[in-house]
Design a protein around this motif. Sequence first.
Motif, PDB file in Angstrom:
ATOM      1  N   LEU A  25       0.897  -1.155   0.069  1.00 48.58           N
ATOM      2  CA  LEU A  25      -0.158   0.010   0.061  1.00 48.58           C
ATOM      3  C   LEU A  25       0.610   1.204  -0.115  1.00 48.58           C
ATOM      4  N   ASP A  26       0.815   1.949  -1.222  1.00 46.67           N
ATOM      5  CA  ASP A  26       1.861   3.299  -1.235  1.00 46.67           C
ATOM      6  C   ASP A  26       1.278   4.227  -0.667  1.00 46.67           C
ATOM      7  N   ARG A  27       1.976   5.416  -0.605  1.00 48.70           N
ATOM      8  CA  ARG A  27       1.382   6.658  -0.256  1.00 48.70           C
ATOM      9  C   ARG A  27       0.263   7.058  -0.330  1.00 48.70           C
ATOM     10  N   THR A  28       0.006   7.047  -1.777  1.00 48.50           N
ATOM     11  CA  THR A  28      -1.540   7.397  -2.293  1.00 48.50           C
ATOM     12  C   THR A  28      -2.654   6.469  -1.661  1.00 48.50           C
ATOM     13  N   GLY A  29      -2.316   5.192  -1.799  1.00 47.36           N
ATOM     14  CA  GLY A  29      -3.212   4.096  -1.318  1.00 47.36           C
ATOM     15  C   GLY A  29      -3.555   4.325   0.155  1.00 47.36           C
ATOM     16  N   ALA A  30      -2.519   4.665   0.825  1.00 50.14           N
ATOM     17  CA  ALA A  30      -2.475   4.651   2.258  1.00 50.14           C
ATOM     18  C   ALA A  30      -3.431   5.984   2.800  1.00 50.14           C
ATOM     19  N   ALA A  31      -3.156   7.213   1.847  1.00 43.64           N
ATOM     20  CA  ALA A  31      -4.019   8.498   2.071  1.00 43.64           C
ATOM     21  C   ALA A  31      -5.481   8.127   1.830  1.00 43.64           C
ATOM     22  N   MET A  32      -5.856   7.549   0.806  1.00 43.14           N
ATOM     23  CA  MET A  32      -7.243   7.141   0.557  1.00 43.14           C
ATOM     24  C   MET A  32      -7.712   6.169   1.410  1.00 43.14           C
ATOM     25  N   VAL A  33      -7.078   4.983   1.897  1.00 42.46           N
ATOM     26  CA  VAL A  33      -7.561   4.076   2.543  1.00 42.46           C
ATOM     27  C   VAL A  33      -8.094   4.670   3.823  1.00 42.46           C
ATOM     28  N   GLY A  34      -7.138   5.636   4.534  1.00 47.14           N
ATOM     29  CA  GLY A  34      -7.348   6.298   5.649  1.00 47.14           C
ATOM     30  C   GLY A  34      -8.575   7.031   5.766  1.00 47.14           C
ATOM     31  N   ALA A  35      -8.596   7.977   4.624  1.00 47.41           N
ATOM     32  CA  ALA A  35     -10.050   8.837   4.328  1.00 47.41           C
ATOM     33  C   ALA A  35     -10.947   8.067   4.309  1.00 47.41           C
ATOM     34  N   MET A  36     -10.884   6.960   3.585  1.00 48.04           N
ATOM     35  CA  MET A  36     -12.332   5.875   3.605  1.00 48.04           C
ATOM     36  C   MET A  36     -12.672   5.340   4.779  1.00 48.04           C
ATOM     37  N   LEU A  37     -11.616   4.809   5.672  1.00 49.67           N
ATOM     38  CA  LEU A  37     -12.029   4.377   6.712  1.00 49.67           C
ATOM     39  C   LEU A  37     -12.444   5.112   7.799  1.00 49.67           C
ATOM     40  N   LEU A  38     -12.081   6.525   7.636  1.00 46.36           N
ATOM     41  CA  LEU A  38     -12.639   7.663   8.588  1.00 46.36           C
ATOM     42  C   LEU A  38     -14.210   7.945   8.248  1.00 46.36           C
ATOM     43  N   ILE A  39     -14.445   7.953   6.990  1.00 47.59           N
ATOM     44  CA  ILE A  39     -15.839   8.309   6.532  1.00 47.59           C
ATOM     45  C   ILE A  39     -16.455   7.001   6.973  1.00 47.59           C
ATOM     46  N   ALA A  40     -16.090   5.896   6.732  1.00 46.20           N
ATOM     47  CA  ALA A  40     -16.881   4.405   6.965  1.00 46.20           C
ATOM     48  C   ALA A  40     -17.167   4.414   8.606  1.00 46.20           C
ATOM     49  N   THR A  41     -16.209   4.713   9.574  1.00 52.07           N
ATOM     50  CA  THR A  41     -16.397   4.332  10.769  1.00 52.07           C
ATOM     51  C   THR A  41     -17.177   5.608  11.438  1.00 52.07           C
ATOM     52  N   ARG A  42     -17.631   6.682  10.602  1.00 50.23           N
ATOM     53  CA  ARG A  42     -18.166   7.764  11.210  1.00 50.23           C
ATOM     54  C   ARG A  42     -17.334   8.803  11.926  1.00 50.23           C
ATOM     55  N   GLU A  43     -16.205   8.604  11.810  1.00 46.13           N
ATOM     56  CA  GLU A  43     -15.124   9.766  12.537  1.00 46.13           C
ATOM     57  C   GLU A  43     -15.334  11.036  12.050  1.00 46.13           C
ATOM     58  N   ILE A  44     -15.831  10.990  10.855  1.00 49.55           N
ATOM     59  CA  ILE A  44     -15.937  12.197  10.053  1.00 49.55           C
ATOM     60  C   ILE A  44     -17.088  11.895   9.112  1.00 49.55           C
ATOM     61  N   PHE A 282      -5.929  14.552  -1.841  1.00 46.89           N
ATOM     62  CA  PHE A 282      -7.574  14.651  -1.433  1.00 46.89           C
ATOM     63  C   PHE A 282      -7.543  13.809  -0.239  1.00 46.89           C
ATOM     64  N   GLY A 283      -6.647  12.538  -0.267  1.00 45.17           N
ATOM     65  CA  GLY A 283      -7.008  11.774   1.078  1.00 45.17           C
ATOM     66  C   GLY A 283      -6.404  12.595   2.082  1.00 45.17           C
ATOM     67  N   LEU A 284      -5.301  13.104   1.893  1.00 43.67           N
ATOM     68  CA  LEU A 284      -4.641  13.942   3.358  1.00 43.67           C
ATOM     69  C   LEU A 284      -5.756  14.863   3.528  1.00 43.67           C
ATOM     70  N   PHE A 285      -6.258  15.601   2.894  1.00 45.33           N
ATOM     71  CA  PHE A 285      -7.294  16.689   3.189  1.00 45.33           C
ATOM     72  C   PHE A 285      -8.166  15.824   4.340  1.00 45.33           C
ATOM     73  N   VAL A 286      -8.918  14.977   3.922  1.00 48.15           N
ATOM     74  CA  VAL A 286      -9.774  14.352   4.677  1.00 48.15           C
ATOM     75  C   VAL A 286      -9.026  13.880   5.777  1.00 48.15           C
ATOM     76  N   VAL A 287      -7.887  13.267   5.824  1.00 46.66           N
ATOM     77  CA  VAL A 287      -7.627  12.672   7.126  1.00 46.66           C
ATOM     78  C   VAL A 287      -7.208  13.949   7.981  1.00 46.66           C
ATOM     79  N   ASN A 288      -6.648  14.848   7.659  1.00 47.48           N
ATOM     80  CA  ASN A 288      -6.208  16.270   8.437  1.00 47.48           C
ATOM     81  C   ASN A 288      -7.288  16.859   8.881  1.00 47.48           C
ATOM     82  N   GLY A 289      -8.670  16.714   7.985  1.00 41.60           N
ATOM     83  CA  GLY A 289      -9.702  17.432   8.386  1.00 41.60           C
ATOM     84  C   GLY A 289     -10.306  16.648   9.580  1.00 41.60           C
ATOM     85  N   ALA A 290     -10.360  15.312   9.530  1.00 44.44           N
ATOM     86  CA  ALA A 290     -10.913  14.354  10.644  1.00 44.44           C
ATOM     87  C   ALA A 290      -9.900  14.758  12.069  1.00 44.44           C
ATOM     88  N   LEU A 291      -8.707  14.725  11.880  1.00 40.43           N
ATOM     89  CA  LEU A 291      -8.023  15.121  13.000  1.00 40.43           C
ATOM     90  C   LEU A 291      -8.234  16.638  13.519  1.00 40.43           C
TER      91      LEU A 291
END
Length: 414
Positions: A25-44, A282-291
């Motif tokens: 899972l490269d950098r882009t994949g990690a950022a997108m998976v992180g963003a999707m998990l945060l949305i799926a788990t309703r953290e954001i 895109f993924g990092l924006f979501v991850v940072n927004g959740a934090l």
Amino acid sequence: MDLTLAIFLLVYVAMGVGHMPGLRLDRTGAAMVGAMLLIATREISPAAAWASVDFRVLGLLFGLMTVSAAFVVSGFYDWVAVKVGNLKVGPKGLLAILIAVTAAMAALLNKDVVAVAMTPIFCSVCVARRLNPLPFLLAFCFAANFGSAATLLGSPQNMIVAETLELSFASFMAATALPAVLSLPLTWIVIVLFYRGRWRLSEETAPAGATAPDPQTPVEFDRGETIKTGLVTIAILAAFLFSDLPQMLVALMGASVLLISRRVSSSNMLHHVNGDLLLLLFGLFVVNGALAATGLPEQVLHALRSVGLDLHNPPSMLVIMAVLSNIVGNNPSVMLVAPLIGGAHHPEALGAAIVLGTSFSSSIVVFGSIVGIVVAEECSKRGITLSFGEFARAGVPTSLLCLLMAAVWIYHLN
């Protein structure tokens, strides 16, 4: 909050290592998976996730990458690389011209696209001329990173900084262009001193595979498409400098004009747009927004101030960004601090500190920037050994000198 923090940390571990440890899972994949998990788990929430994405940055970046891609498909980059490489000058003169041309192109276009397009041609030209490719490729790498700091067009992190601190094209350039230009003679001096007496290849010293026929064929130069792209680029720069139009809209309008063509297919042009980078941001924006929604960044900012580290203080930020960008990368490091730097009293000085800190520290380690990765991969393909040590021996003194010069400049701005 605990789950958000855990996902955030894992994503940035992947940013630093280059992939998620133990997974493909490269950098882009990690950022997108992180963003999707945060949305799926309703953290954001989905609405908050969309709101956290700065589409001004993504739109501006997409538009400018499309302009740069138009230069790729027109053969302009390859034409410039061949013309520079075949100049009838000595190695030191060629090095100076290479540094100047690379820096100018990186400042006005996207440095990563410039690196991908031109590195293979420079490798071929050096081998054909029996020149040691290492000093020229290192100079190309350093000049692309350093020169890109001159304008907000040069790299995604520049665009993020300009949007966050509300810097115009002119004010950004006023804050960063002079040190970016002064870094170029410093680069030339360090490389000339380090590689004195080692400019040429011999049968004994030629890297393995360096004498083999190079499969890289330059893209055929299309004068008409190059002129069209050049005119659009000039129009974009003029709009940035002399109008109040939103930069994203200007860039997207320019990209639209270039995509409408009877001679070049839009699919060919869009193939050269770095979609992975857009998804990464895109993924990092979501991850940072959740934090940010947890309130933790404000607590960290308060804690840093209590120990004397103020993220609104330009000299402190120069050091922080120089260190941080070599841990997680240029773009992720800027994304990390962007939510914490709004409302700065000296936005030009702070912007210069962030941009120069990330750009000038990029030559410390070979994987400190995408340009360095591209150069290292092209060397590997051709049997040219570019080790961490070889890169650092020329890169560390170059970076330290440039960072010292940047510190003096920022003190003057501040």
